[in-house]
Design a protein around this motif. Structure first.
Motif, PDB file in Angstrom:
ATOM      1  N   MET A 146       0.820  -1.217   0.000  1.00  0.00           N
ATOM      2  CA  MET A 146       0.000   0.000   0.000  1.00  0.00           C
ATOM      3  C   MET A 146       0.855   1.270   0.000  1.00  0.00           C
ATOM      4  SD  MET A 146      -2.726  -1.332   2.854  1.00  0.00           S
ATOM      5  CE  MET A 146      -3.693   0.174   2.967  1.00  0.00           C
ATOM      6  N   ASP A 147       2.178   1.088  -0.039  1.00  0.00           N
ATOM      7  CA  ASP A 147       3.122   2.225   0.015  1.00  0.00           C
ATOM      8  C   ASP A 147       2.997   3.032   1.302  1.00  0.00           C
ATOM      9  OD1 ASP A 147       4.250   1.607  -2.426  1.00  0.00           O
ATOM     10  OD2 ASP A 147       2.886   2.884  -3.560  1.00  0.00           O
ATOM     11  N   ASP A 148       2.537   2.363   2.367  1.00  0.00           N
ATOM     12  CA  ASP A 148       2.469   3.017   3.672  1.00  0.00           C
ATOM     13  C   ASP A 148       3.714   2.586   4.459  1.00  0.00           C
ATOM     14  OD1 ASP A 148       1.950   4.008   6.201  1.00  0.00           O
ATOM     15  OD2 ASP A 148      -0.197   3.564   6.115  1.00  0.00           O
ATOM     16  N   PHE A 149       4.814   3.286   4.203  1.00  0.00           N
ATOM     17  CA  PHE A 149       6.102   2.858   4.751  1.00  0.00           C
ATOM     18  C   PHE A 149       6.206   3.093   6.260  1.00  0.00           C
ATOM     19  CE2 PHE A 149       6.754   3.431   0.255  1.00  0.00           C
ATOM     20  CZ  PHE A 149       7.510   2.322  -0.078  1.00  0.00           C
ATOM     21  N   GLN A 150       5.482   4.080   6.757  1.00  0.00           N
ATOM     22  CA  GLN A 150       5.519   4.351   8.187  1.00  0.00           C
ATOM     23  C   GLN A 150       4.904   3.185   8.969  1.00  0.00           C
ATOM     24  OE1 GLN A 150       7.078   7.248   9.161  1.00  0.00           O
ATOM     25  NE2 GLN A 150       7.022   6.416  11.225  1.00  0.00           N
ATOM     26  N   LYS A 151       3.723   2.735   8.548  1.00  0.00           N
ATOM     27  CA  LYS A 151       3.066   1.619   9.237  1.00  0.00           C
ATOM     28  C   LYS A 151       3.790   0.297   8.971  1.00  0.00           C
ATOM     29  CE  LYS A 151      -1.552   3.599   9.666  1.00  0.00           C
ATOM     30  NZ  LYS A 151      -2.979   3.539   9.236  1.00  0.00           N
ATOM     31  N   ALA A 152       4.351   0.160   7.776  1.00  0.00           N
ATOM     32  CA  ALA A 152       5.134  -1.044   7.470  1.00  0.00           C
ATOM     33  C   ALA A 152       6.324  -1.133   8.410  1.00  0.00           C
ATOM     34  CB  ALA A 152       5.598  -1.016   6.014  1.00  0.00           C
ATOM     35  N   LYS A 153       6.999  -0.005   8.577  1.00  0.00           N
ATOM     36  CA  LYS A 153       8.169   0.050   9.471  1.00  0.00           C
ATOM     37  C   LYS A 153       7.781  -0.376  10.888  1.00  0.00           C
ATOM     38  CE  LYS A 153       9.484   4.097  10.877  1.00  0.00           C
ATOM     39  NZ  LYS A 153       9.978   5.487  10.874  1.00  0.00           N
ATOM     40  N   TYR A 154       6.658   0.148  11.372  1.00  0.00           N
ATOM     41  CA  TYR A 154       6.189  -0.189  12.718  1.00  0.00           C
ATOM     42  C   TYR A 154       5.924  -1.699  12.836  1.00  0.00           C
ATOM     43  CZ  TYR A 154       2.929  -0.609  16.647  1.00  0.00           C
ATOM     44  OH  TYR A 154       2.298  -1.008  17.801  1.00  0.00           O
ATOM     45  N   SER A 155       5.307  -2.289  11.804  1.00  0.00           N
ATOM     46  CA  SER A 155       4.990  -3.725  11.837  1.00  0.00           C
ATOM     47  C   SER A 155       6.251  -4.579  11.875  1.00  0.00           C
ATOM     48  CB  SER A 155       4.138  -4.115  10.623  1.00  0.00           C
ATOM     49  OG  SER A 155       2.908  -3.444  10.653  1.00  0.00           O
ATOM     50  N   PHE A 156       7.253  -4.213  11.074  1.00  0.00           N
ATOM     51  CA  PHE A 156       8.496  -4.979  11.074  1.00  0.00           C
ATOM     52  C   PHE A 156       9.248  -4.806  12.397  1.00  0.00           C
ATOM     53  CE2 PHE A 156       8.047  -4.477   6.323  1.00  0.00           C
ATOM     54  CZ  PHE A 156       7.759  -5.812   6.098  1.00  0.00           C
ATOM     55  N   MET A 157       9.113  -3.628  13.007  1.00  0.00           N
ATOM     56  CA  MET A 157       9.713  -3.424  14.329  1.00  0.00           C
ATOM     57  C   MET A 157       9.054  -4.349  15.358  1.00  0.00           C
ATOM     58  SD  MET A 157      10.141   0.704  14.648  1.00  0.00           S
ATOM     59  CE  MET A 157      11.435   1.613  13.815  1.00  0.00           C
ATOM     60  N   LYS A 158       7.724  -4.475  15.283  1.00  0.00           N
ATOM     61  CA  LYS A 158       7.001  -5.385  16.193  1.00  0.00           C
ATOM     62  C   LYS A 158       7.461  -6.823  15.985  1.00  0.00           C
ATOM     63  CE  LYS A 158       3.790  -4.479  18.503  1.00  0.00           C
ATOM     64  NZ  LYS A 158       3.731  -4.161  19.950  1.00  0.00           N
ATOM     65  N   CYS A 159       7.723  -7.152  14.729  1.00  0.00           N
ATOM     66  CA  CYS A 159       8.220  -8.487  14.396  1.00  0.00           C
ATOM     67  C   CYS A 159       9.560  -8.737  15.094  1.00  0.00           C
ATOM     68  CB  CYS A 159       8.358  -8.608  12.880  1.00  0.00           C
ATOM     69  SG  CYS A 159       9.069 -10.159  12.323  1.00  0.00           S
ATOM     70  N   LEU A 160      10.434  -7.735  15.057  1.00  0.00           N
ATOM     71  CA  LEU A 160      11.756  -7.868  15.673  1.00  0.00           C
ATOM     72  C   LEU A 160      11.686  -7.895  17.201  1.00  0.00           C
ATOM     73  CD1 LEU A 160      13.869  -5.591  13.333  1.00  0.00           C
ATOM     74  CD2 LEU A 160      14.333  -7.996  13.814  1.00  0.00           C
ATOM     75  N   GLU A 161      10.671  -7.262  17.765  1.00  0.00           N
ATOM     76  CA  GLU A 161      10.492  -7.330  19.217  1.00  0.00           C
ATOM     77  C   GLU A 161      10.221  -8.757  19.657  1.00  0.00           C
ATOM     78  OE1 GLU A 161       7.489  -4.613  20.561  1.00  0.00           O
ATOM     79  OE2 GLU A 161       8.422  -2.901  19.555  1.00  0.00           O
ATOM     80  N   VAL A 162       9.532  -9.505  18.792  1.00  0.00           N
ATOM     81  CA  VAL A 162       9.202 -10.906  19.095  1.00  0.00           C
ATOM     82  C   VAL A 162      10.359 -11.821  18.734  1.00  0.00           C
ATOM     83  CG1 VAL A 162       7.582 -12.796  18.627  1.00  0.00           C
ATOM     84  CG2 VAL A 162       6.757 -10.423  18.699  1.00  0.00           C
ATOM     85  N   ASP A 163      10.997 -11.564  17.596  1.00  0.00           N
ATOM     86  CA  ASP A 163      12.086 -12.431  17.115  1.00  0.00           C
ATOM     87  C   ASP A 163      13.253 -11.570  16.649  1.00  0.00           C
ATOM     88  OD1 ASP A 163      13.736 -14.301  16.013  1.00  0.00           O
ATOM     89  OD2 ASP A 163      12.350 -14.966  14.440  1.00  0.00           O
ATOM     90  N   GLU A 164      14.234 -11.378  17.532  1.00  0.00           N
ATOM     91  CA  GLU A 164      15.377 -10.511  17.214  1.00  0.00           C
ATOM     92  C   GLU A 164      16.288 -11.104  16.146  1.00  0.00           C
ATOM     93  OE1 GLU A 164      17.139 -10.053  21.041  1.00  0.00           O
ATOM     94  OE2 GLU A 164      15.897  -8.321  21.579  1.00  0.00           O
ATOM     95  N   ASP A 165      16.136 -12.380  15.852  1.00  0.00           N
ATOM     96  CA  ASP A 165      16.989 -13.031  14.854  1.00  0.00           C
ATOM     97  C   ASP A 165      16.394 -12.998  13.445  1.00  0.00           C
ATOM     98  OD1 ASP A 165      18.912 -13.700  16.747  1.00  0.00           O
ATOM     99  OD2 ASP A 165      17.849 -15.533  17.313  1.00  0.00           O
ATOM    100  N   ASP A 166      15.245 -12.333  13.294  1.00  0.00           N
ATOM    101  CA  ASP A 166      14.614 -12.270  11.975  1.00  0.00           C
ATOM    102  C   ASP A 166      15.275 -11.145  11.161  1.00  0.00           C
ATOM    103  OD1 ASP A 166      13.031 -12.088   9.733  1.00  0.00           O
ATOM    104  OD2 ASP A 166      11.130 -12.258  10.804  1.00  0.00           O
ATOM    105  N   TYR A 167      16.365 -11.498  10.467  1.00  0.00           N
ATOM    106  CA  TYR A 167      17.128 -10.477   9.752  1.00  0.00           C
ATOM    107  C   TYR A 167      16.363  -9.915   8.550  1.00  0.00           C
ATOM    108  CZ  TYR A 167      21.218 -11.662  12.580  1.00  0.00           C
ATOM    109  OH  TYR A 167      22.076 -11.857  13.621  1.00  0.00           O
TER     110      TYR A 167
END
Length: 465
Positions: A146-167
């Motif tokens: 959707m080209d919503d990079f701000q919300k995409a960034k937030y979602s990937f950050m949440k992903c890393l909070e759960v799994d820090e090894d998800d490069y």
């Protein structure tokens, strides 16, 4: 076909399955084994074998939800969305709390470009599962669509909070920062990530890239050093460190880092190219051309290699060698506009005007509409006496550069040369209105036209006013 259970129980399921496909035997596998077999084939892109495993698995375990979900996943991959939708509806009736149902349903909506609905379904799946990281990653991808990079960034950050090894999530976070041109914010985030993961070579590598983009080469160099300390086989860090050292003018050290990459893995054309550039900066011309030639031998399709060789010889005014190598490049890729531009310029320097004209014509055909390309081609056509072709060329150029005195003066000279004085005067007046001091074009290209009394009179009048 006969059912056979006389094989050893501890046989590796994948080997047994592939052996079964070569015979008429039908072996029994429990549903978990079938799931592992299907998953293996899907991860390796072997869709046909995955389909066979799903079919045989459902024959033996018709109530297995996971095998049904694998079947749905394959249908979605094959774009059989209506059939996948129907099977999902049946599965939902049986297991309305199964998060995978919502994930696959979201995949269908995503395939249909309804990313908003896909996100809603994925958010429902989040409420039903403990495997949050994967779902946050999927939500992030939907926001990217959707080209919503701000919300995409937030979602990937949440992903890393759960799994820090998800490069892959880490790379996606930085991709969003880069797209948003938030380099300082990216560095802050990466430093926070490194506080918890101080030996994460990927994070250090990304810090280096951010500092490189900010032209802070000293800090970029330090970051790449930390990446190498974290993993001394990390090829990407050596490459990037080499690029920074080049920017700092430390070419011998850059070469050393590129050399290390050659020892860690198969040689790459990029390493050879960069080493050649460094040797060129150090005025070691023999080594420079040696590595440029290694570049194109390693990867004949890398245009930067052929361009480096051609430019090397052009700079030395060795136009014969330059022409030899640019011809080789064109034989490999005849649609590369960068090759044709050089081909045209080199032939022009060698006074091979017909070949030069062909080169500029091809450059224009390939979409290079720089004003200088049109003008140089025009001047060559004038030299060759091809006045009509020169006029046609300039009228094509005027569509892109409607207020160009360089074009108007040339058109004036051409029309006077073609004895079409009325048109000549029209374009002369246009040219003088735009920039009378460009009359030198007329003087150099059309001296007989310039010497006309009526033409000189108009030029003097324009310059006085």
């Amino acid at each position: 076909m006969k059912f056979n259970q006389e094989h050893e129980e501890n046989n590796f399921p994948l080997t047994r399955f592939e052996s079964m496909l070569k015979t008429n035997d039908v072996l029994f596998f429990d549903s978990d084994e079938f799931e592992n077999i299907v998953n293996h084939y899907l991860e390796n892109g072997k869709i046909a074998l995955a389909k066979k495993a799903v079919k045989l698995g459902l024959d033996q375990h018709p109530s297995s939800s996971n095998l049904k979900l694998f079947k749905i996943e394959i249908l979605i991959f094959e774009n059989k969305l209506d059939e996948a939708d129907r099977l999902l509806a049946e599965l939902y009736e049986l297991e309305p709390q199964n998060e995978e149902v919502y994930i696959q349903k979201a995949n269908i909506f995503s395939k249909r470009d309804d990313h908003k609905m896909a996100i809603e379904l994925l958010e429902t799946a989040l409420e039903l599962t403990d495997a949050d990281a994967d779902i946050y990653s999927l939500i992030g991808m939907e926001y990217l669509f959707m080209d919503d990079f701000q919300k995409a960034k937030y979602s990937f950050m949440k992903c890393l909070e759960v799994d820090e090894d998800d490069y892959s999530a880490l790379y996606n976070v930085i991709y969003c920062f880069d797209f948003l041109e938030q380099h300082e914010e990216a560095i802050d985030y990466l430093n926070m990530f490194l506080d918890k993961n101080p030996y994460c070579e990927v994070a250090w590598h990304q810090v280096g890239k951010q500092y490189f983009d900010l032209k802070n080469y000293t800090k970029a160099l330090a970051a790449y050093d930390f990446a190498i300390i974290s993993d001394d086989t990390f090829i990407g860090a050596y490459f990037e460190k080499g690029k920074v050292l080049e920017k700092l003018g430390r070419y011998n050290e850059a070469i050393e880092n590129y050399q290390i990459t050659l020892g860690l893995d198969d040689p790459t054309s990029f390493a050879y190219l960069r080493m050649g550039k460094c040797y060129q900066k150090l005025h070691c011309d023999d080594l420079a051309i040696e590595f440029f030639l290694k570049t194109v031998k390693e990867d004949p399709l890398l245009d930067k290699g052929w361009i480096a060789i051609t430019d090397f010889y052009t700079k030395k005014m060795d136009y014969q060698n330059a022409l030899y190598y640019i011809n080789k490049a064109i034989n490999i890729d005849g649609e590369n506009v960068l090759y044709w531009k050089r081909y045209a310029k080199i032939n022009n320097r060698l006074k091979f005007y017909e070949e030069a004209e062909r080169g500029y014509r091809k450059t224009l055909e390939l979409g290079n509409y720089e004003l200088d390309t049109w003008l140089t081609r025009c001047d060559i056509l004038i030299y060759l006496g091809e006045y009509e072709a020169a006029v046609t060329n300039l009228f094509e150029a005027i569509e892109f550069y409607p207020e160009s005195p360089q074009i108007e003066f040339r058109l004036a000279g051409l029309y006077f040369s073609l004895n079409q004085d009325e048109k000549g005067y029209f374009h002369l007046e246009n040219a003088l209105r735009l920039e009378p001091d460009y009359d030198i074009i007329l003087e150099e290209l059309f001296p007989f036209v310039y010497a006309k009394r009526s033409v000189l009179k108009k030029i003097k009048k324009a310059k006085k006013s």
